[in-house]
Design an enzyme around this catalytic site. Structure first.
Site, mmCIF file in Angstrom:
data_model
loop_
_atom_site.group_PDB
_atom_site.id
_atom_site.type_symbol
_atom_site.label_atom_id
_atom_site.label_comp_id
_atom_site.label_asym_id
_atom_site.label_seq_id
_atom_site.Cartn_x
_atom_site.Cartn_y
_atom_site.Cartn_z
ATOM 1 N N HIS A 1 0.880 -1.177 0.000
ATOM 2 C CA HIS A 1 0.000 0.000 0.000
ATOM 3 C C HIS A 1 0.908 1.215 0.000
ATOM 4 O O HIS A 1 2.102 1.100 0.263
ATOM 5 C CB HIS A 1 -0.916 -0.003 1.226
ATOM 6 C CG HIS A 1 -0.165 0.089 2.510
ATOM 7 N ND1 HIS A 1 0.393 -1.010 3.107
ATOM 8 C CD2 HIS A 1 0.168 1.138 3.284
ATOM 9 C CE1 HIS A 1 1.030 -0.630 4.210
ATOM 10 N NE2 HIS A 1 0.915 0.681 4.335
ATOM 11 N N HIS B 1 8.586 7.444 -5.143
ATOM 12 C CA HIS B 1 8.002 6.517 -6.107
ATOM 13 C C HIS B 1 8.697 5.163 -6.117
ATOM 14 O O HIS B 1 8.837 4.523 -7.162
ATOM 15 C CB HIS B 1 7.944 7.140 -7.513
ATOM 16 C CG HIS B 1 6.889 8.206 -7.615
ATOM 17 N ND1 HIS B 1 6.988 9.411 -6.989
ATOM 18 C CD2 HIS B 1 5.687 8.218 -8.243
ATOM 19 C CE1 HIS B 1 5.916 10.142 -7.227
ATOM 20 N NE2 HIS B 1 5.102 9.427 -7.980
ATOM 21 N N HIS C 1 1.881 5.540 0.725
ATOM 22 C CA HIS C 1 1.736 6.716 1.587
ATOM 23 C C HIS C 1 2.298 7.939 0.876
ATOM 24 O O HIS C 1 3.259 7.831 0.108
ATOM 25 C CB HIS C 1 2.520 6.561 2.892
ATOM 26 C CG HIS C 1 2.000 5.490 3.793
ATOM 27 N ND1 HIS C 1 0.906 5.672 4.599
ATOM 28 C CD2 HIS C 1 2.425 4.232 4.021
ATOM 29 C CE1 HIS C 1 0.689 4.567 5.300
ATOM 30 N NE2 HIS C 1 1.596 3.671 4.962
HETATM 31 NI NI NI Z 1 1.918 1.811 5.672
#
Ligand code: NI
Length: 134
Positions: free
Chosen positions: A39, A80, A41
């Site tokens: 995931h 990235h 951030h």
């Molecule tokens: Ni995280």
């Protein structure tokens, strides 16, 4: 002593897991952050340098120089990227904000020659922030 701070931002993905643990324990400890495919951030970093401003410049550290150091040493290496596999200085660590802040400190401290590095703050989200003071 005067503290000066430069902010920067980057985006990266990660997965929190301990390879020494079974899947069930990883899921229990890391919850959603254990998602197998990771995931992302949008991180914000605040780098604080302290010192006495010298009479001739009045600056603890030239903030343009500090910005360039953060960009070259940190942002270009993590922005990235997948923090589990793409970033050499994080290999072998669980890429929590805590471990990232420590790693950033270890990279930046020797590069900052005007003033002294005092704090790394890493915001993983608007509500979650860690601070490392060496
Ligand atoms: Ni995280």
């Amino acid at each position: 002593m005067v503290l000066v701070t430069r902010k920067a931002s980057f985006s990266a993905s990660h997965r929190l897991y301990n390879p020494a643990w079974p899947d069930a324990r990883n899921a229990e400890v890391f919850g959603k952050c254990n998602n197998p495919n990771g995931h992302g951030h949008n991180y914000d970093i605040e780098v604080t340098v302290g010192g006495d401003p010298p009479e001739d410049t009045g600056m603890v550290i030239d903030l343009k120089k500090l910005a360039d150091i953060i960009e070259a040493e940190i942002i270009e290496r993590v922005d990235h990227k997948n923090l589990n596999v793409d970033v050499d200085f994080l290999l072998g660590t669980i890429p929590t904000a805590e471990n990232m802040a420590i790693a950033f400190w270890n990279i930046l401290a020797p590069k900052i020659t005007e003033g002294t590095l005092r704090s790394i703050k890493l915001y993983e989200s608007a509500n979650n922030v860690v601070e490392y003071r060496g």
